[in-house]
Design an enzyme around this catalytic site. Structure first.
Site, mmCIF file in Angstrom:
data_model
loop_
_atom_site.group_PDB
_atom_site.id
_atom_site.type_symbol
_atom_site.label_atom_id
_atom_site.label_comp_id
_atom_site.label_asym_id
_atom_site.label_seq_id
_atom_site.Cartn_x
_atom_site.Cartn_y
_atom_site.Cartn_z
ATOM 1 N N ARG A 214 -30.314 60.093 60.030
ATOM 2 C CA ARG A 214 -30.108 60.423 58.567
ATOM 3 C C ARG A 214 -29.122 61.768 58.540
ATOM 4 O O ARG A 214 -28.076 61.527 57.882
ATOM 5 C CB ARG A 214 -31.341 61.201 57.882
ATOM 6 C CG ARG A 214 -32.395 60.009 57.786
ATOM 7 C CD ARG A 214 -33.715 60.378 56.709
ATOM 8 N NE ARG A 214 -33.249 60.843 55.301
ATOM 9 C CZ ARG A 214 -34.146 60.936 54.432
ATOM 10 N NH1 ARG A 214 -35.401 60.814 54.859
ATOM 11 N NH2 ARG A 214 -33.882 61.301 53.107
ATOM 12 N N HIS B 92 -30.473 51.279 52.117
ATOM 13 C CA HIS B 92 -30.913 52.832 52.284
ATOM 14 C C HIS B 92 -31.904 53.227 51.347
ATOM 15 O O HIS B 92 -31.533 53.854 50.196
ATOM 16 C CB HIS B 92 -29.411 53.619 52.163
ATOM 17 C CG HIS B 92 -29.670 55.197 52.594
ATOM 18 N ND1 HIS B 92 -29.646 55.529 53.860
ATOM 19 C CD2 HIS B 92 -29.576 56.355 51.808
ATOM 20 C CE1 HIS B 92 -29.843 56.808 53.958
ATOM 21 N NE2 HIS B 92 -29.744 57.279 52.913
ATOM 22 N N TYR C 88 -21.263 57.074 34.568
ATOM 23 C CA TYR C 88 -19.857 56.849 34.102
ATOM 24 C C TYR C 88 -18.689 56.740 35.056
ATOM 25 O O TYR C 88 -17.638 56.241 34.674
ATOM 26 C CB TYR C 88 -19.807 58.332 33.453
ATOM 27 C CG TYR C 88 -20.863 58.551 32.433
ATOM 28 C CD1 TYR C 88 -21.089 57.846 31.378
ATOM 29 C CD2 TYR C 88 -21.446 59.685 32.564
ATOM 30 C CE1 TYR C 88 -21.913 58.286 30.429
ATOM 31 C CE2 TYR C 88 -22.573 59.889 31.704
ATOM 32 C CZ TYR C 88 -22.706 59.386 30.436
ATOM 33 O OH TYR C 88 -23.797 59.712 29.529
#
Length: 745
Positions: free
Chosen positions: A29, A75, A119
């Site tokens: 990670r 993931h 957006y």
């Protein structure tokens, strides 16, 4: 099924579990892989965009789609981590080379956050597709099952440049962290080529090509001589300054314009820098600055400091370097996952790992290409051979009952069940020995391939295939040939995507500025009952002494270079510099004292306010609610810290009296149950500030002290007690640690 109980030491289970967790965070990670310079979340996001076909020459796609697909396939650690990684890869002010082409609000250099993923839109950058994700179909890297084993994901991406250096890295794992600065693409390509030509080259030799970090924000690295040690050890501190230009105006005035900022200033620290400069102006340390404005735009950084005429520009620059984040440090710790474990790497080791990886990728790529060419060669040879005996093949086709019979004849010369026109044809058919792949190609061959021109084209194609095979075998069997291929590829990347260095690397002396000495003067400190404080010119105070003492709770004179000490009921002493207080006119309001110190007006009550000079030259008496008392020499409070514990308090205890006591003769204590005790101040022992003190008065378990007073023998002190006036001097003189006198009303 009968269960089995495994007996083991609990501490061993905890230790193993924690180590497994820590290694998972480190490797899977938080830290990048040295081969492609990417963390798992970055690698998975880029690969998912590649799989979705969101290429640089295709329309943008919603980030929410990319994030959702990445989370569902590769993931499973939450959408915010994926979107944050996607946003950072699109921010060219954070990365040496942006890997994602963002469309919409992806944040700003001033710390504004990106818009919500629903957006914004994104697609791969051209360099990402061509340099990071090319040749994925040529078996250049290993694939592994995803978290639920329904998909395959690459273990590493076949990145053709050392991305760990190009884009740098930052991440916090368990017990370790990585921080690698970005570098210039042209320089790292030259450095890689230099290493490939001479793998004995030193870090110093590599630094002839890789001068140092190249931050996307530009700036000036000022400790060039320290870079060699940083790159040799993999850790150290890079000092970086912003770029300041002088803009001359009419009338002899000069503006200072900051056009580049230190890399660590990216984000909210630009706002902090502006606040720090404003603070220097307010505290009168930077009196030459008239105004400050942030005129930054999409074109770049532009922070303008308007100066007075005749300002000492050089001294002001040095003040900004010293007192603000215009000069900052970038902590380098070149930690990455190498061979499956975290390792701090030198510059040469990073390039060494990258080159080894490139040779592995190049070997696998050309082996795959060679295998394909060998297949083509086999088929082409079969078709050429078939053209020579095409009449026999047609006779076999016409005389066979099914496709299986034809294949058996073409491959093994089996003629049973096939009708031939002549014995000669059958005899010739028995000699056929095509391969299975050739036989399939012959059966699939179209008749137009028998045209003369088509046969010529087939021969030419065969010649090209033989050349390719020879070239691939040469690359695979010759180190120098493969190295040449890799270097030519690097040259192409350098030419296509290289750009000029933005950060200047040089040695500069440490910033030194002369702080203008404040002219020492006596002022009057004023603070009202609401906690608003200010200072007055001494002459103004003298003219309005009666008004001042009538309106303000604390009034005393002090030097403007002194500090004000604020003692509270919670046993804290807060300090405020007199210079931080505004020098105002009589009717001006002042500023809340809790804005200038750590004093918490909602939780603490002020018991004593005095100048540090007066405190140092006196003794301070402390009386607590539970009846403890002591004297402390004022010199113990002469400290640099803004807040200290002025005394030690028992649990749930607090102070009821703190005052300077050198000029006083008596102590008077008043308890909640109405007991008053007056005794000589001389009976109070001198203690350290960390001591609890001694008992001042004997009280019942439920009784406690409400007030404490210090008296001078020559003055009369009067207080109101239960609607009755009391003269404290007339209370019977007793001894410390006695019960005192009960006052009945």
């Amino acid at each position: 099924m009968e269960g089995q109980i495994i007996r083991t030491e609990y501490s061993e289970v905890m230790q193993k579990s924690y180590i497994d967790y820590a290694m998972s965070v480190i490797v899977s990670r938080a830290l990048p892989d040295v081969r492609d310079g990417l963390k798992p979340v970055q690698r998975r996001t880029l690969y998912d965009m590649y799989e979705l076909g969101i290429r640089y020459d295709r329309p943008y796609r919603k980030c929410a789609r990319i994030v959702g697909d990445t989370m569902g396939k590769y993931h499973p650690h939450g959408d915010s981590s994926i979107y944050d990684a996607l946003v950072v890869m699109a921010q060219d002010f954070k990365k040496g080379q942006a890997l994602v082409d963002g469309h919409g609000n992806f944040g700003s250099i001033e710390g504004d956050g990106a818009a919500a993923m629903r957006y914004t839109e994104a697609r791969l950058e051209k360099i990402t597709q061509e340099v990071y994700l090319s040749d994925m179909d040529k078996n250049v890297v290993d694939f592994m099952p995803n978290f639920d084993e329904t998909e395959k994901e690459p273990v590493v991406l076949p990145v053709r440049v050392p991305n760990l250096l190009l884009n740098g890295a930052d991440g916090i794992a368990v017990g370790m962290a990585t921080s690698i600065p970005p570098h210039n693409l042209v320089e790292i390509v030259d450095g890689v080529k230099a290493y490939m030509k001479n793998n004995e080259i030193s870090v110093k030799g590599l630094m002839r090509y890789i001068k140092g970090p190249d931050f996307p924000t530009g700036g000036i690295v000022i400790n060039k001589d320290e870079l060699l040690k940083i790159y040799e050890t993999g850790s150290g501190k890079i000092k970086i300054r912003g770029k300041v230009e002088e803009e001359k105006l009419k009338g002899g005035k000069v503006n200072l314009v900051i056009t580049e900022i230190p890399y660590p200033m990216v984000g909210a620290n630009i706002g902090k820098f502006l606040n720090d400069v404003a603070g220097l102006v307010e505290s009168k340390k930077a009196t030459d600055i008239v105004d400050i404005s942030n005129q930054s735009s999409k074109e770049g950084i532009r922070i303008v400091l308007e100066l007075k005429k005749g300002a000492d520009v050089e001294n002001l620059k040095n003040m900004l370097y010293k007192k603000t984040r215009l000069e900052d440090t970038f902590g380098v710790n070149m930690l990455a996952v190498a061979d499956g474990r975290p390792e701090t790497l030198s510059l040469k080791q990073i390039i060494e790992h990258h080159v080894d990886f490139q040779f592995e990728v190049c070997t696998r790529k050309h082996q795959t290409l060679l295998n394909k060419e060998l297949e083509k060669k086999e088929i082409q040879e079969g078709l050429i051979k078939a053209c020579d005996v095409i009449d026999l093949i047609i006779e076999i086709l016409r005389g066979s009952k099914n496709q299986k019979q034809v294949k058996e004849c073409l491959v093994n010369g089996v003629t049973e069940g096939i009708r031939f026109k002549t014995k000669a044809s059958e005899k010739a058919a028995k000699k056929l020995c095509f391969t299975q792949r050739q036989a399939t190609a012959i059966l699939e061959m179209r008749l137009y391939k028998l045209i003369g021109l088509e046969i010529e084209a087939l021969m030419a194609e065969h010649e090209e295939t033989l050349k390719n095979i020879a070239r691939y075998e040469e690359i695979l069997n010759n180190y120098d040939a493969m190295a040449q291929v890799i270097m030519e590829d690097l040259d192409h990347i350098k030419k296509a995507y290289g750009r000029k260095r933005r950060t200047v690397i040089e040695n500069r002396e440490e910033a030194v500025f002369e702080e203008k000495k404040v002219e020492e003067a006596e002022v009057c400190f004023l603070m009202d009952r609401f906690g608003y404080a200010k200072t007055l010119d001494k002459n103004t105070y003298e003219r309005n002494k009666e008004t001042v003492h009538g309106e303000y709770k604390y009034v005393f004179t002090c030097m403007n270079t002194d500090k004000i000490c604020l003692f509270t009921n919670k046993g804290q002493m807060h300090t405020v510099k007199v210079m931080d207080l505004p020098l105002t006119r009589l009717r001006d309001k002042g500023v809340p004292v809790d804005n200038l110190s750590n004093f918490l007006s909602a939780q603490e009550e002020l018991l004593c306010v005095s100048s540090m000079e007066a405190v140092k030259n006196s003794h301070i008496i402390f009386v607590t609610k539970s009846g403890m008392i002591k004297q402390v020499p004022g010199t113990e409070f002469d400290v640099i810290k803004r807040t200290i514990a002025s005394t030690k308090l028992a649990e749930d205890d607090e102070l009821v009296l703190v005052d300077l006591c050198d000029t006083m003769d008596y102590v008077v204590l008043q308890s909640h149950d109405g007991y008053f005790l007056r005794f000589l101040k001389e009976e109070v022992p001198e203690k350290k500030k960390a001591a609890l003190g001694v008992r001042a008065i004997k009280m019942s378990d439920k009784d406690y002290l409400e007030h404490g007073y210090l008296l001078e023998s020559r003055m009369e002190y009067q207080i109101g007690y239960k609607e009755k006036q009391m003269i404290l001097n007339k209370i019977k003189l007793g001894k410390r640690d006695t019960k005192g006198t009960k006052v009945r009303v």
